[in-house]
Design a protein around this motif. Structure first.
Motif, short mmCIF file in Angstrom:
data_model
loop_
_atom_site.label_atom_id
_atom_site.label_comp_id
_atom_site.label_asym_id
_atom_site.label_seq_id
_atom_site.Cartn_x
_atom_site.Cartn_y
_atom_site.Cartn_z
N ARG A 155 0.83 -1.21 0.00
CA ARG A 155 0.00 0.00 0.00
C ARG A 155 0.87 1.25 0.00
O ARG A 155 0.56 2.24 -0.68
N LEU A 156 1.96 1.23 0.76
CA LEU A 156 2.87 2.37 0.75
C LEU A 156 3.52 2.51 -0.62
O LEU A 156 3.62 3.62 -1.16
N ALA A 157 3.97 1.41 -1.19
CA ALA A 157 4.59 1.46 -2.51
C ALA A 157 3.63 2.03 -3.54
O ALA A 157 4.01 2.86 -4.39
N ASP A 158 2.36 1.62 -3.48
CA ASP A 158 1.36 2.10 -4.42
C ASP A 158 1.18 3.61 -4.32
O ASP A 158 0.98 4.30 -5.33
N ALA A 159 1.29 4.14 -3.12
CA ALA A 159 1.13 5.57 -2.91
C ALA A 159 2.32 6.38 -3.42
O ALA A 159 2.20 7.60 -3.58
N MET A 160 3.43 5.71 -3.67
CA MET A 160 4.65 6.42 -4.06
C MET A 160 4.76 6.65 -5.57
O MET A 160 5.65 7.39 -6.00
N VAL A 161 3.91 6.00 -6.35
CA VAL A 161 4.07 6.05 -7.80
C VAL A 161 2.72 6.26 -8.47
O VAL A 161 1.66 5.95 -7.90
N PRO A 162 2.72 6.78 -9.71
CA PRO A 162 1.46 6.89 -10.45
C PRO A 162 1.01 5.52 -10.93
O PRO A 162 1.78 4.56 -10.96
N ARG A 163 -0.25 5.44 -11.31
CA ARG A 163 -0.78 4.19 -11.83
C ARG A 163 -0.01 3.78 -13.08
O ARG A 163 0.39 4.59 -13.89
N GLY A 164 0.23 2.48 -13.22
CA GLY A 164 0.96 1.99 -14.38
C GLY A 164 2.46 2.12 -14.27
O GLY A 164 3.16 2.05 -15.27
N ALA A 165 2.98 2.29 -13.05
CA ALA A 165 4.42 2.44 -12.86
C ALA A 165 5.13 1.11 -13.08
O ALA A 165 4.55 0.02 -12.95
N ARG A 166 6.41 1.22 -13.42
CA ARG A 166 7.27 0.03 -13.52
C ARG A 166 7.88 -0.21 -12.15
O ARG A 166 8.59 0.65 -11.63
N ILE A 167 7.59 -1.38 -11.59
CA ILE A 167 8.03 -1.70 -10.23
C ILE A 167 8.80 -3.01 -10.24
O ILE A 167 8.33 -4.01 -10.79
N LEU A 168 9.95 -3.00 -9.60
CA LEU A 168 10.72 -4.22 -9.38
C LEU A 168 10.56 -4.62 -7.93
O LEU A 168 10.86 -3.84 -7.02
N ASP A 169 10.08 -5.83 -7.70
CA ASP A 169 9.98 -6.40 -6.36
C ASP A 169 11.20 -7.30 -6.17
O ASP A 169 11.22 -8.45 -6.59
N ALA A 170 12.24 -6.75 -5.56
CA ALA A 170 13.53 -7.42 -5.44
C ALA A 170 13.56 -8.24 -4.15
O ALA A 170 13.55 -7.69 -3.05
N GLY A 171 13.60 -9.55 -4.30
CA GLY A 171 13.46 -10.44 -3.15
C GLY A 171 11.98 -10.60 -2.84
O GLY A 171 11.52 -10.34 -1.73
N SER A 172 11.23 -11.07 -3.82
CA SER A 172 9.77 -11.02 -3.77
C SER A 172 9.14 -12.13 -2.93
O SER A 172 7.93 -12.11 -2.71
N GLY A 173 9.94 -13.08 -2.46
CA GLY A 173 9.40 -14.11 -1.59
C GLY A 173 8.28 -14.89 -2.24
O GLY A 173 8.38 -15.34 -3.38
N MET A 174 7.16 -15.04 -1.52
CA MET A 174 6.04 -15.82 -2.04
C MET A 174 5.09 -14.98 -2.88
O MET A 174 4.04 -15.46 -3.29
N GLY A 175 5.48 -13.72 -3.18
CA GLY A 175 4.78 -12.94 -4.18
C GLY A 175 3.69 -12.01 -3.67
O GLY A 175 3.02 -11.36 -4.47
N ARG A 176 3.53 -11.91 -2.35
CA ARG A 176 2.40 -11.16 -1.81
C ARG A 176 2.41 -9.68 -2.20
O ARG A 176 1.36 -9.11 -2.49
N ILE A 177 3.59 -9.05 -2.25
CA ILE A 177 3.67 -7.62 -2.55
C ILE A 177 3.53 -7.38 -4.05
O ILE A 177 2.72 -6.54 -4.49
N GLY A 178 4.30 -8.09 -4.84
CA GLY A 178 4.25 -7.90 -6.28
C GLY A 178 2.87 -8.17 -6.86
O GLY A 178 2.40 -7.43 -7.73
N ALA A 179 2.21 -9.22 -6.38
CA ALA A 179 0.89 -9.56 -6.91
C ALA A 179 -0.12 -8.48 -6.59
O ALA A 179 -0.95 -8.11 -7.44
N TRP A 180 -0.09 -7.95 -5.38
CA TRP A 180 -1.02 -6.88 -5.00
C TRP A 180 -0.80 -5.64 -5.85
O TRP A 180 -1.76 -5.02 -6.33
N LEU A 181 0.45 -5.28 -6.08
CA LEU A 181 0.76 -4.11 -6.89
C LEU A 181 0.35 -4.32 -8.35
O LEU A 181 -0.14 -3.40 -9.01
N GLN A 182 0.55 -5.53 -8.85
CA GLN A 182 0.14 -5.81 -10.22
C GLN A 182 -1.38 -5.69 -10.37
O GLN A 182 -1.86 -5.17 -11.38
N ASP A 183 -2.10 -6.14 -9.36
CA ASP A 183 -3.55 -6.05 -9.41
C ASP A 183 -4.03 -4.59 -9.41
O ASP A 183 -5.15 -4.32 -9.84
N ARG A 184 -3.17 -3.68 -8.94
CA ARG A 184 -3.52 -2.25 -8.94
C ARG A 184 -3.10 -1.57 -10.23
O ARG A 184 -3.17 -0.34 -10.36
#
Length: 210
Positions: A42-71
């Motif tokens: 949620r914090l990451a989403d607030a830092m960038v405009p919609r459609g931003a290019r985001i690298l999830d470095a050390g993404s683990g089981m995918g919880r952060i990257g998947a949520w951001l992709q859905d946005r």
């Protein structure tokens, strides 16, 4: 940066071996229970405009990257642990996961994977920076810096005390020194992803080019 022809040193996570077992299961259980596991996203989403290019470095089981992709963001996830890569792909098959650690995210490797070589935001949360190989902290931060698009930023976070047993205890002063050596600067520091005041338990950092 290590020479591209040399093998990368083992990360603290890799050296942890069986002691890392249960990390992905714990988050899967929290997900099944309906717990909030995406505060960082949620914090990451607030830092960038919609459609931003985001690298999830050390993404683990995918919880952060998947949520951001859905946005609506264009997310590339990178995770070297094969168990976590499998879990991520099972949970969120639409999330692209590169089975690479940060130092292996070269321009050539990203291009070969049809991934961008620069990002509006790099997310490096969940103690990732305390699990990199011993002595590679500046090289890792430098690589993350080089992956930033103009105006891009890094969101990082790790425990100061009470973190995983196999992780490094990363003193804030040492981290700031490494950030500076990597050509980055600290724009903000908080005590959590809810932007609470600085404390001695957890550190959230917003970084940009120095």
């Amino acid at each position: 940066m290590p020479d591209a022809s040399d093998p990368l040193p083992p990360t603290r996570w890799a050296l942890g071996g069986a002691r890392n077992a249960g990390y992905g299961d714990r988050f899967a259980q929290l997900l099944d229970a309906g717990e909030d596991i995406v505060g960082e996203a949620r914090l990451a989403d607030a830092m960038v405009p919609r459609g931003a290019r985001i690298l999830d470095a050390g993404s683990g089981m995918g919880r952060i990257g998947a949520w951001l992709q859905d946005r609506g963001h264009h997310v590339v996830a990178a995770e070297p642990d094969p168990v976590l890569v499998t879990q991520s792909r099972d949970l969120w098959p639409d999330l692209a996961v590169l089975p690479l650690e940060i130092l292996a995210l070269t321009d050539a490797a990203l291009t070969a994977a049809d991934a961008p070589t620069s990002y509006d935001l790099v997310v490096c949360v969940g103690n990732v920076l305390t699990f990199v190989a011993d002595g590679t902290e500046v090289a890792v931060l430098t690589r993350l810096r080089d992956l930033l698009a103009p105006g891009g930023r890094i969101l990082a976070g790790f425990h100061l005390v009470g973190g995983p047993a196999t992780a490094r205890a990363y003193d804030p002063d040492d981290f700031v020194a490494d950030v500076t050596a990597a050509g980055l600067r600290v724009d903000h520091r908080f005590g959590g992803y809810d932007l609470r005041p600085v404390d001695d338990q957890y550190a959230v950092w917003l970084l940009s080019r120095g």
